[in-house]
Write an enzyme that holds these catalytic residues in place. Structure first.
Site, PDB file in Angstrom:
ATOM      1  N   ALA A  61       0.849  -1.212   0.000  1.00  0.00           N
ATOM      2  CA  ALA A  61       0.000   0.000   0.000  1.00  0.00           C
ATOM      3  C   ALA A  61       0.875   1.250   0.000  1.00  0.00           C
ATOM      4  O   ALA A  61       1.965   1.252   0.556  1.00  0.00           O
ATOM      5  CB  ALA A  61      -0.891  -0.009   1.232  1.00  0.00           C
ATOM      6  N   GLY A 102       0.645  -5.630  -0.107  1.00  0.00           N
ATOM      7  CA  GLY A 102      -0.163  -5.626  -1.318  1.00  0.00           C
ATOM      8  C   GLY A 102       0.651  -6.025  -2.549  1.00  0.00           C
ATOM      9  O   GLY A 102       0.109  -6.588  -3.506  1.00  0.00           O
ATOM     10  N   GLU A 105       0.557  -9.670  -2.594  1.00  0.00           N
ATOM     11  CA  GLU A 105      -0.803 -10.109  -2.951  1.00  0.00           C
ATOM     12  C   GLU A 105      -1.043  -9.953  -4.449  1.00  0.00           C
ATOM     13  O   GLU A 105      -1.665 -10.797  -5.092  1.00  0.00           O
ATOM     14  CB  GLU A 105      -1.841  -9.320  -2.134  1.00  0.00           C
ATOM     15  CG  GLU A 105      -1.789  -9.700  -0.652  1.00  0.00           C
ATOM     16  CD  GLU A 105      -2.757  -8.890   0.203  1.00  0.00           C
ATOM     17  OE1 GLU A 105      -2.652  -7.654   0.187  1.00  0.00           O
ATOM     18  OE2 GLU A 105      -3.594  -9.509   0.886  1.00  0.00           O
ATOM     19  N   GLU A 125       1.486  -6.688   7.318  1.00  0.00           N
ATOM     20  CA  GLU A 125       0.323  -5.925   7.814  1.00  0.00           C
ATOM     21  C   GLU A 125       0.146  -6.041   9.326  1.00  0.00           C
ATOM     22  O   GLU A 125      -0.312  -5.098   9.985  1.00  0.00           O
ATOM     23  CB  GLU A 125      -0.956  -6.399   7.108  1.00  0.00           C
ATOM     24  CG  GLU A 125      -1.080  -5.970   5.652  1.00  0.00           C
ATOM     25  CD  GLU A 125      -0.260  -6.784   4.660  1.00  0.00           C
ATOM     26  OE1 GLU A 125       0.486  -7.700   5.089  1.00  0.00           O
ATOM     27  OE2 GLU A 125      -0.347  -6.504   3.452  1.00  0.00           O
TER      28      GLU A 125
END
Ligand code: NAI
Length: 697
Positions: A61, A102, A105, A125
């Site tokens: 992020a 992210g 991911e 996270e």
């Protein structure tokens, strides 16, 4: 758009380009989505590669838009991953350097993955109180197995790509690149251009020989390690879903857990700390890019408790250090302590023997100031007496080379006066380390009236190099941290006068989450140090009220752990604090002598009186401009004073409670006839913010 697009021999290469780590901000997401559409539509393109420019594949992020609406604007990360999975042409992720959060991911949404060795792979996270929210908890177990995946998810720690690639049966990486990772990914893309159906991680099965037993074991382990934080346990819940639920159902539940955690105070506190740490290195009037001075050689004056620890920081970072003392035996003792510290690290397997020798080889000692004439930075850590500091700084002014930075580790003295002993006050700065200086993260950088901007910029850079969290403080008695702790300690003393025992106070605040209560802390630091400070303050601030109990304790010679007797008793070589009946009697006698009948004080009252005394002083410090920003104060308390991380620091905690409530509670304490009325006068800034319904942040 923050993603470049090119076609190489029938393979579209989409390169994220959002420095420094290709954070998946809105523009980057749009860039990727548009690249995918373009590649899909182009008949000349048979396959697609996604990679990142510069120093990362992607760090996840984009922290710049963390809490802004942009972070959720479409295409959000989940949408983007669905778009990847829906591509009818194979998509290969070319991961290198950093592939986290992210970013990982996203890579897991691709059909294939090629990795460069040395790439740090993580789902971090949990470190900000969350779980991965875009399929990480469902896809990682599918490619690495439940156990490895859960370890990574619940700790957030990075693992090197080559280690993951070496795991038997792993499906995270289809190939390790030997040369350029993008070339390797393009080569793989060409090879698989005609493969159909395309492989998707979501179609893999997660299995475990004993799923319930393992999850129970994981739950117990994680629970024991994460007492104040809910996120690690929710990581276990989410990974359990990968074993038990259909993929799409589990994805919905993962998102629910993510959103639930986002609202917890612990998550708020961790995110606050994360941003506060980054913000601390920024000084309003010292722009980034301010030139810094080269620090290749360091001198340390005084080889005592602090001088030794300070030296170790530089030796650890590969910077040569020369320690100066008045007498050879003091030098010998200092070197022996450093050696002993390193030897214990070697014994515990924390340091390799050859590294230990390398570090010791960087250390030299001297009795002559002349040997410091080449030093770029000289840090003074001699006795806390202005006269001694004066001699040292006058001498340094004569011998140090032009442009050398002259720093003092003083914990309370006036850095402007220290600077005035030299003809180069612009080069003088405070570098206030915390004990043990080789361990504690905090470095208060004390900015004198005349300290040059490039000196500040240099010291901030040095702090980073020696892995400290540096926070800038203006000059005042005690700077940020000790000035606040002074009020906290005074309040702890009043609590004894009114009926508490030391262990009751310590227990209450430790239950709140502090690493150590005020009395155990006093015993650790040495009660005589506070005694000396109070004697000095009695002259400078004759109206300041203190409980007499701490002085009475010192008069009995109970200095703390070093005398095996303080507020508590200590057994030789042990740090366990054992309550002492005589000390309790001493407190009771004193209480009677000042005419106070003891009352039962609740844990809540103890915690609030201690924490709000920090908050009120923090408000004065902010208003006077001693701290540049509220979050700096939290950083000082989180990294230097054991304030509970899950509460985010005194300022964050006060904001969470509500400043109106803080001020109301203070008014209640002021009505207590035995407390100090002046003590609870709200600082003007606090009163104003509370009245306006605002927060510090
Ligand atoms: P210490 O007493 O352990 O060490 C001081 C050393 O300085 C001694 O070895 C002494 O021989 C040497 N020394 C004294 N005068 C000297 C001179 N003129 N030239 C060369 N060497 C000289 O003291 P400690 O605890 O290391 O404190 C040093 C400074 O650090 C003080 O200013 C103190 O306020 C500050 N400080 C101490 C902390 C602590 O927890 N001990 C924490 C943060 C700062």
């Amino acid at each position: 758009m923050s993603a470049a697009y090119e076609v190489r021999d029938g393979v579209a290469v989409i390169t994220m380009n959002n420095p420094p780590v290709n954070g998946l901000g809105y523009d980057t997401r749009v860039g990727i989505a548009q690249g995918l559409e373009r590649a899909q539509a182009d008949a000349a393109v048979q396959a697609i590669v996604i990679t990142g420019a510069g120093k990362a594949f992607s760090g996840g992020a984009d922290i710049k838009e963390f809490t802004s609406v942009k972070s959720t604007m479409e295409p959000n990360l989940l949408t983007l991953i669905r778009q990847l999975e829906a591509c009818t042409k194979p998509v290969v992720a070319a991961v290198h350097s950093v592939c986290m959060g992210g970013g990982l991911e996203l890579a897991l949404g691709c059909h294939y993955r090629v990795a460069a060795p040395g790439c740090a792979v993580a789902l971090p996270e949990v470190k900000i109180g969350l779980i991965p929210g875009a399929g990480g908890t469902q896809r990682l177990p599918r490619v690495l197995g439940v156990e490895t995946a859960l370890n990574m998810i619940a700790t957030g720690e990075p693992v090197k790509s080559e280690l993951l690639a070496a795991q038997p049966g792993q499906k995270l990486f289809d190939r390790m690149a030997e040369g350029n990772v993008v070339d390797a990914a393009v080569a793989l893309a060409r090879e698989v251009a005609a493969v159909r159906p395309l492989p998707l991680v979501r179609h893999l099965k997660v299995t475990h020989p004993n799923p319930d037993g393992y999850i129970q074991f994981a739950r117990n382990t994680v629970k024991a390690m994460s007492k104040n934080f809910p996120a690690p346990q929710r990581c276990v819940d989410a990974v359990e879903l990968s074993l038990k639920e259909k993929f799409d159902v589990a994805m919905v539940k993962e998102l629910e857990i993510f959103k639930g955690l986002m609202l917890t105070p612990e998550c708020k506190a961790l995110r606050h700390a994360f941003f506060a740490e980054r913000a601390a290195s920024k000084i309003p009037d010292v722009p980034e890019g301010t030139p810094v001075r080269t620090i290749a050689k360091v001198g340390v004056i005084g080889a005592g408790t602090m001088g030794g620890g300070i030296s170790m920081n530089f030796l650890n970072a590969g910077v040569p250090v020369t320690m100066l003392e008045m007498k050879q035996d003091a030098l010998d003792r200092g070197v022996a302590t450093i050696r002993k510290n390193y030897e214990s690290q070697v014994k515990r397997g924390k340091l390799k023997a050859d590294k230990f020798e390398q570090r010791m080889a960087l250390l030299s000692t001297t009795l002559a100031y002349d040997d410091l004439k080449d030093a770029d930075l000289i840090i003074e850590a001699v006795f806390e007496e202005m006269g001694v500091k004066e001699t040292v700084f006058r001498t340094l002014d004569e011998v140090a080379k032009p442009g050398a930075i002259l720093a003092s580790n003083t914990s309370t003295l006036d850095v402007n006066r220290i600077a005035s002993f030299t003809k180069r006050p612009q080069d003088v700065v405070g570098m206030h380390f915390f004990s043990p200086a080789n361990v504690m993260k905090l470095l208060e950088v004390v900015r004198g009236e005349k300290t040059a901007k490039d000196v500040l910029a240099t010291v901030m850079a040095v702090a980073k190099k020696i892995r400290k969290t540096a926070v800038v403080s203006g000059v005042c008695d005690g700077f940020i941290g000790n000035r606040m702790i002074e009020q906290y300690s005074r309040q702890a003393g009043f609590l004894l006068d009114e009926g508490c025992t030391p262990q009751q106070v310590d227990k209450a605040i430790e239950k709140f989450g502090f690493a150590m209560g005020p009395f155990r802390m006093g015993d650790l630091a040495g009660n005589d140090i506070g005694w000396a400070i109070r004697k000095r303050r009695a002259v400078e601030y004759p109206d300041m009220k203190y409980s007499k109990t701490a002085d009475l304790l010192c008069e009995k010679g109970r200095y703390g752990q070093k005398t095996q007797a303080g507020w508590y008793d200590y057994k030789p070589g042990k740090r366990d604090a054992i309550p002492n009946a005589e000390v309790e009697q001493m407190i009771a006698d004193h209480r009677a002598s000042i005419g106070i009948a003891p009352r039962k004080i609740s844990d809540d009252e103890i915690v609030h009186r201690l924490v709000y005394s920090l908050v009120n002083e923090a408000a004065h410090i902010l208003e006077e401009g001693i701290a540049n920003k509220a979050s700096d104060i939290d950083m000082v308390y989180l990294t230097g004073y054991g304030f509970p991380l899950h509460r985010g620091g005194p300022i964050c905690y006060a904001d969470t409670v509500g400043l109106y409530n803080v001020v109301q509670a203070m008014k209640g304490f002021a009505a207590n006839p035995h407390d100090d009325q002046a003590f609870w006068q709200p600082a003007p800034l606090l009163a104003r913010l509370a009245a306006e319904g605002k927060t510090f942040s």
